[in-house]
Design an enzyme around this catalytic site. Structure first.
Site, PDB file in Angstrom:
ATOM      1  N   LYS A 229       0.847  -1.194   0.000  1.00  0.00           N
ATOM      2  CA  LYS A 229       0.000   0.000   0.000  1.00  0.00           C
ATOM      3  C   LYS A 229       0.886   1.249   0.000  1.00  0.00           C
ATOM      4  O   LYS A 229       1.992   1.236   0.564  1.00  0.00           O
ATOM      5  CB  LYS A 229      -0.882  -0.064   1.255  1.00  0.00           C
ATOM      6  CG  LYS A 229      -1.939   0.992   1.382  1.00  0.00           C
ATOM      7  CD  LYS A 229      -2.773   0.706   2.636  1.00  0.00           C
ATOM      8  CE  LYS A 229      -3.867   1.727   2.869  1.00  0.00           C
ATOM      9  NZ  LYS A 229      -4.681   1.395   4.066  1.00  0.00           N
TER      10      LYS A 229
ATOM     11  N   SER B  20      -9.591   0.993   3.273  1.00  0.00           N
ATOM     12  CA  SER B  20      -8.814   1.872   2.410  1.00  0.00           C
ATOM     13  C   SER B  20      -7.718   1.138   1.631  1.00  0.00           C
ATOM     14  O   SER B  20      -7.178   1.675   0.680  1.00  0.00           O
ATOM     15  CB  SER B  20      -8.149   2.955   3.265  1.00  0.00           C
ATOM     16  OG  SER B  20      -7.273   2.351   4.210  1.00  0.00           O
TER      17      SER B  20
ATOM     18  N   SER C 112      -9.582  -1.754   7.328  1.00  0.00           N
ATOM     19  CA  SER C 112      -9.153  -1.505   5.952  1.00  0.00           C
ATOM     20  C   SER C 112      -8.484  -2.649   5.219  1.00  0.00           C
ATOM     21  O   SER C 112      -8.158  -2.510   4.041  1.00  0.00           O
ATOM     22  CB  SER C 112      -8.190  -0.323   5.925  1.00  0.00           C
ATOM     23  OG  SER C 112      -8.917   0.853   5.852  1.00  0.00           O
TER      24      SER C 112
HETATM   25  N1  GLN Z   1     -12.936   2.934   7.154  1.00  0.00           N
HETATM   26  C1  GLN Z   1     -12.228   3.332   8.326  1.00  0.00           C
HETATM   27  C2  GLN Z   1     -11.868   4.787   8.231  1.00  0.00           C
HETATM   28  O1  GLN Z   1     -12.219   5.389   7.298  1.00  0.00           O
HETATM   29  C3  GLN Z   1     -11.036   2.476   8.547  1.00  0.00           C
HETATM   30  C4  GLN Z   1      -9.889   2.826   7.713  1.00  0.00           C
HETATM   31  C5  GLN Z   1      -8.683   1.979   7.997  1.00  0.00           C
HETATM   32  O2  GLN Z   1      -8.783   0.883   8.574  1.00  0.00           O
HETATM   33  N2  GLN Z   1      -7.536   2.493   7.599  1.00  0.00           N
HETATM   34  O3  GLN Z   1     -11.258   5.341   9.084  1.00  0.00           O
END
Ligand code: GLN
Length: 465
Positions: A63, A138, A162
Site C-alpha cells: 500500500k 482503504s 481496511s
Molecule cells: N474505514 C475506516 C476509516 O475510514 C477504517 C480505515 C482503515 O482501517 N484504515 O477510518
C-alpha cells in the site's frame, strides 16, 4: 507458497498479469507506482542469494502508505506528491530479507481514511470481481492486486477494518494481527493506537507465511511486542476438536441481510464438521464502536497529520508568510475526507470538549475491550461474524460520510480492542464475494489460523459460491 520458478520469472509473470488485467490508471487503477527495471534487478539479486529465504522470489505489492526505497510513498494524497522515502519500513525490509520482491505500490483512500477506495487523490479503484463496484477501502488496491492475480501477497494497513473489509469484497484473505505483533515502523501514521500493519493473501496459507515473516519485536517501534512469533503454518490441517466458537449476537442484528446470516451459519456448520462447538455469546458494547472509533481515530489523525505542513515533506504552496504557506499547502494538499477528520479531531481534543468526547470515548473503548476479554475468559477460543454487512457496493452508492462510516461496524471493534481478526471468503451474495470474520484473543494468531485453515478446507469451493 506454490508456483515455483526463479524470482525473475515470477516477477516477469506478475508484470504480464498486471498488463493483462489493466492494473494502471486507465484500468483497475490499483497500481500507482512501479519500476520494472528495479524490480527485475531485485529479482536477480534474490536469485543469486545463497540462502533464498521463505519467500524466495515471491512478488508482492505494498500500500502507498508504507515507506519504501525508490518508489514514491504518497498515501494517496496530493500533499505527498512525488515524495520518496529515504528509508524502508520494517515490514517491507523483513519481506525483502525473506526473499520477496516489491512489484508495485498500491492506490488507497487518502491517508487510509475510507471504506471504498473512492477517495484517493489518484482516482477511484475498481473491484476486479465486478469493475462497476468498489474494492473496499482503504487498502482496496492491495486487495485488488491479489484478487486480480498480480501478486499472491500484499501489505495493507488497518485502523478500523481496511484490510478485512476489502478482503471480503474481493474474495480473498485479509489478516489484522494483534496490536503490537508487527512493527509499525515505516507505516505512515493515521491513528497510532489503532493502526496495524496487515496482510492479504490469495489463500490462508499465503497470509500465514507473510505474517510469520513480518511479525515480531522491532527496536524501532516501542509498541511492538516482545513475544515469540508462533508457527502459523503448523496450524494447517488440524481439526477443531475441543475448540469453542462464539457467535456474537450483536454481529447478527435483525436488520442484517438474511443471506449474510445464512453464509455465516453455513461457515459455522463447516466448523462443526471439523469438531468445533458453537456457542451464542454477547459483546454488549459493540453498537458503540462506530461513534467511539470516529472520535478516537480523527483525534489521533489530527495530531499525526500536523507534520504535513509544507516544510518537511512533499508539496509546498506559497502564501503570505509562514502561516499563509501552511494554510495554502494544507488546504489544497488534503482532500475533503482528510480535512473533515482533521477538523473533527481538533474539535474533540479542544480544551472545552476533551472530557465530553475524547475522554468518554476512551472509557467506552475500554468497555469494548472488556467485552472481548470476558468472552475469551469464558472458554470461547474464537468468534465468527460477518466481516461486513453487505458485499461490495457500486461507485457513488454511499455519498453521505456517515453511511460510509457505518460500513466499519463489524471491524472497528477489533482495532479498538487490539485483538487479532481476519476475513476469509465464505461464499457469495448476489454473485459477489462475502467474508467471514474470525476474531481471537490477544496474541492468539495461532488459534485464529487454526480456525481459518479448517474453515477454508471445510468450505472448499463453497467459499467462492
Ligand atoms: N474505514 C475506516 C476509516 O475510514 C477504517 C480505515 C482503515 O482501517 N484504515 O477510518
Amino acid at each position: 507458497m506454490s508456483a515455483g520458478g526463479s524470482a525473475v520469472a515470477r516477477v516477469t509473470e506478475s508484470f504480464r498479469r498486471a498488463d493483462e488485467v489493466h492494473a494502471g490508471r486507465d484500468g483497475l487503477n490499483c497500481i500507482l507506482w512501479s519500476d520494472r527495471e528495479a524490480s527485475l534487478a531485485a529479482a536477480r539479486e534474490r536469485d543469486a542469494r545463497a540462502s533464498p529465504g521463505p519467500l524466495a522470489g515471491v512478488p508482492y505489492a505494498a500500500k502507498d502508505n508504507f515507506a519504501t526505497l525508490g518508489l514514491p510513498t504518497t498515501c494517496g494524497s496530493k500533499i505527498l506528491e512525488g515524495y520518496v522515502s529515504p528509508y524502508e519500513g520494517t515490514a517491507v525490509a523483513r519481506l525483502h530479507a525473506a526473499g520477496a520482491v516489491l512489484v508495485g505500490k498500491t492506490n488507497c483512500d487518502e491517508f487510509a481514511m475510507g471504506s471504498s477506495n473512492e477517495h484517493s487523490a489518484w482516482g477511484p479503484v475498481k473491484n476486479p470481481v465486478d469493475p462497476t463496484r468498489v474494492p473496499g477501502g482503504s487498502s482496496g488496491s492491495s486487495a485488488a492486486a491479489v484478487a486480480a492475480g498480480i501478486v499472491r501477497i500484499a501489505l495493507g494497513s488497518e485502523t478500523g477494518g481496511s484490510v478485512r473489509q476489502p478482503a471480503a469484497y474481493c474474495g480473498i484473505v485479509g489478516v489484522k494481527p494483534t496490536y503490537g505483533r508487527v512493527s509499525r515502523y515505516g507505516l505512515v501514521a493515521f491513528a497510532s493506537s489503532l493502526d496495524h500493519v496487515a496482510v492479504f493473501g490469495t489463500a490462508v496459507d499465503d497470509a500465514a507465511l507473510a505474517l510469520e515473516v513480518i511479525a515480531g519485536r522491532d527496536p524501532l517501534d516501542a509498541t511492538s511486542a516482545d513475544r515469540p512469533v508462533p508457527k502459523l503454518r503448523a496450524e494447517q490441517g488440524r481439526d477443531l476438536k475441543g475448540v469453542v466458537i462464539g457467535r456474537p449476537k450483536e454481529y447478527f442484528p435483525s436488520t442484517l441481510d438474511p443471506r449474510m446470516v445464512e453464509r455465516c451459519d453455513r461457515a459455522l456448520d463447516a466448523l462443526r464438521s471439523r469438531g468445533a462447538t458453537v456457542r451464542e455469546v454477547s459483546l454488549p458494547h459493540t453498537p458503540l464502536a462506530i461513534p467511539v472509533y470516529y472520535i478516537v481515530a480523527p483525534a489521533e489523525a489530527s495530531s499525526n497529520l500536523a507534520r504535513f505542513d509544507g516544510v518537511r515533506y512533499g508539496m509546498r504552496l506559497e502564501g503570505e508568510g509562514l502561516r499563509g504557506m501552511y494554510e495554502a499547502t494544507r488546504s489544497r494538499g488534503f482532500g475533503p475526507e482528510v480535512t473533515r477528520r482533521i477538523l473533527l479531531g481538533t474539535y474533540v481534543l479542544s480544551a472545552g470538549y476533551y472530557d465530553a468526547y475524547y475522554r468518554r470515548a476512551m472509557d467506552v473503548r475500554a468497555l469494548i475491550a472488556n467485552d472481548f476479554r470476558r468472552v475469551f475468559d469464558s472458554g470461547v477460543h474464537a468468534l465468527l461474524t460477518p466481516t461486513t454487512p453487505t458485499p461490495a457496493f457500486p461507485f457513488g452508492a454511499k455519498s453521505d460520510p456517515y453511511e460510509m462510516y457505518l460500513n466499519d461496524i463489524f471491524t472497528a471493534t477489533g482495532n479498538l480492542a487490539g485483538v487479532p481478526a481476519m476475513s476469509v471468503p465464505i461464499g457469495r451474495v448476489d454473485a459477489l464475494p462475502v467474508g467471514g470474520q474470525i476474531i481471537a484473543d490477544h496474541f492468539d494468531e495461532a488459534g485464529m489460523f487454526r480456525v481459518a485453515y479448517a474453515l477454508e478446507a471445510a468450505l472448499g469451493q463453497e467459499a467462492h459460491q
